[in-house]
Design a protein around this motif. Structure first.
Motif, short mmCIF file in Angstrom:
data_model
loop_
_atom_site.label_atom_id
_atom_site.label_comp_id
_atom_site.label_asym_id
_atom_site.label_seq_id
_atom_site.Cartn_x
_atom_site.Cartn_y
_atom_site.Cartn_z
N PRO A 1 0.82 -1.23 0.00
CA PRO A 1 0.00 0.00 0.00
C PRO A 1 0.85 1.27 0.00
CG PRO A 1 -0.84 -1.59 1.58
CD PRO A 1 0.48 -2.10 1.14
N GLY A 2 2.02 1.22 0.67
CA GLY A 2 2.89 2.39 0.67
C GLY A 2 3.43 2.71 -0.70
N VAL A 3 3.82 1.69 -1.45
CA VAL A 3 4.33 1.90 -2.80
C VAL A 3 3.23 2.46 -3.69
CG1 VAL A 3 5.24 0.74 -4.84
CG2 VAL A 3 6.12 0.15 -2.58
N ILE A 4 2.02 1.91 -3.56
CA ILE A 4 0.89 2.41 -4.37
C ILE A 4 0.58 3.86 -4.02
CG2 ILE A 4 -1.57 2.11 -4.85
CD1 ILE A 4 -1.18 -0.88 -4.48
N ARG A 5 0.58 4.18 -2.72
CA ARG A 5 0.30 5.56 -2.31
C ARG A 5 1.37 6.51 -2.85
NH1 ARG A 5 -2.01 8.03 2.16
NH2 ARG A 5 -3.73 6.57 1.76
N PHE A 6 2.64 6.11 -2.75
CA PHE A 6 3.72 6.98 -3.22
C PHE A 6 3.63 7.19 -4.73
CE2 PHE A 6 8.09 7.29 -4.93
CZ PHE A 6 8.40 8.55 -4.44
N ALA A 7 3.40 6.11 -5.48
CA ALA A 7 3.28 6.25 -6.94
C ALA A 7 2.09 7.12 -7.31
CB ALA A 7 3.16 4.87 -7.57
N SER A 8 0.99 7.01 -6.56
CA SER A 8 -0.19 7.84 -6.84
C SER A 8 0.09 9.31 -6.55
CB SER A 8 -1.37 7.35 -6.01
OG SER A 8 -1.69 6.00 -6.31
N ILE A 9 0.80 9.58 -5.47
CA ILE A 9 1.16 10.97 -5.15
C ILE A 9 2.04 11.55 -6.23
CG2 ILE A 9 2.46 12.41 -3.54
CD1 ILE A 9 1.48 10.61 -1.28
N MET A 10 2.99 10.75 -6.72
CA MET A 10 3.86 11.22 -7.79
C MET A 10 3.04 11.51 -9.05
SD MET A 10 7.04 11.37 -6.79
CE MET A 10 7.99 11.25 -8.30
N ALA A 11 2.08 10.65 -9.38
CA ALA A 11 1.26 10.86 -10.57
C ALA A 11 0.41 12.11 -10.42
CB ALA A 11 0.38 9.64 -10.81
N ARG A 12 -0.20 12.30 -9.25
CA ARG A 12 -1.03 13.50 -9.03
C ARG A 12 -0.19 14.77 -9.17
NH1 ARG A 12 -2.75 10.42 -4.41
NH2 ARG A 12 -4.80 9.44 -4.78
N SER A 13 0.98 14.77 -8.53
CA SER A 13 1.83 15.97 -8.57
C SER A 13 2.31 16.24 -9.99
CB SER A 13 3.04 15.77 -7.64
OG SER A 13 2.63 15.47 -6.32
N TRP A 14 2.72 15.21 -10.68
CA TRP A 14 3.25 15.36 -12.03
C TRP A 14 2.20 15.91 -12.98
CZ3 TRP A 14 2.78 11.54 -16.30
CH2 TRP A 14 3.60 11.86 -17.38
N LEU A 15 0.97 15.36 -12.92
CA LEU A 15 -0.09 15.82 -13.80
C LEU A 15 -0.53 17.24 -13.45
CD1 LEU A 15 -2.23 12.55 -13.96
CD2 LEU A 15 -0.80 13.50 -15.78
#
Length: 270
Positions: free
Chosen positions: A114-128
């Motif tokens: 879940p931590g990896v998924i949360r981190f990747a999602s935060i990166m995607a949100r910030s990037w977009l």
């Protein structure tokens, strides 16, 4: 001569002049779509990869309609990477199934799924979101953005603060450049020598430069404000651009809103 130094607009202003569909849109449409797009990214659940892909497709389409070079938004979006990396701690702190365990001695580091998924999602949100904000400032003149905020009933005092901050960043940048040139001219060293001035001397000069910049800013702001009052400034931005919503603005704004709703539905249903 110091007062006539040209302002370095290219240091801050990233507007690109083009005759494109997105450039011609009413600035209110562009501001509202940008805000809704960023909010939509923040509301997407973690791991909504299909929704993130659709949101990226939205950006690619907008960039193409804006006649921007391929990869322009992608390259400039890396500015947000150091800030997004601050969320890397969620990989090690969120509970859930374990993906990997590293240990040395009595210490272990656990990476959770879940931590990896949360981190990747935060990166995607910030990037977009950063790419969307870059797109807005690339296809819209800053005065038009301020007038759009004014039409959208943003508090007048905030608009005035933003407009003055943006306008006089160029002046402060030139003032700082003059101070840096003055320091360099007073810290020269012979050819083959070690650099001019010791570290302690440079630190003292840097502190003095900051103080001088602050004092010059106060003095200049007082002169500018008095000059504006003498020319009829009453705290309101005036423009000759009518900013009237055309039928095309309503159509494109509605289509963008429907696409943002589709992104939300795909994120929560899929």
């Amino acid at each position: 001569a110091g007062e006539n130094t040209p302002m370095h607009i290219s240091s801050f202003d990233r507007y690109k002049e083009h005759d494109s569909l997105v450039h011609r849109l009413d600035p209110r449409v562009k501001v509202l779509v940008t805000i809704l797009y960023i909010l939509s990214n923040g509301l997407l659940p973690d791991g909504a990869w299909a929704a993130f892909a659709v949101a990226w497709g939205f950006l690619l389409l907008a960039g193409q309609l804006s006649h921007l070079p391929p990869g322009y938004l992608f390259r400039r979006s890396f500015i947000a990477l150091p800030f997004a990396l601050a969320a890397i701690t969620v990989i090690f702190t969120m509970p859930g199934p374990t993906m990997a365990i590293w240990g040395w001695g009595e210490r272990t580091v656990v990476i959770s799924q879940p931590g990896v998924i949360r981190f990747a999602s935060i990166m995607a949100r910030s990037w977009l979101s950063v790419q969307m904000a870059i797109l807005l400032t690339t296809v819209s003149r800053f005065p038009d953005l301020l007038h759009a905020l004014q039409h959208l009933r943003m508090p007048r005092i905030l608009i005035a603060i933003i407009s003055f901050m943006y306008r006089y960043l160029f002046v402060l940048a030139d003032e700082a450049m003059r101070l840096l040139r003055a320091r360099e001219s007073r810290s020269a060293a012979p050819v083959g020598g070690g650099g001019g001035g010791s570290l302690i001397w440079r630190a003292k000069v840097a502190g003095s430069m900051v103080g001088q910049l602050l004092l010059r800013s106060f003095e200049r702001s007082d002169r500018v404000y008095n000059a504006m009052l003498a020319r009829g400034y009453r705290g309101q931005l005036l423009t000759m651009t009518p900013h009237v919503m055309a039928a095309q603005d309503w159509r494109i704004g509605g289509a963008a809103l429907m696409l943002i709703i589709a992104i939300q539905l795909s994120g929560h249903l899929l």
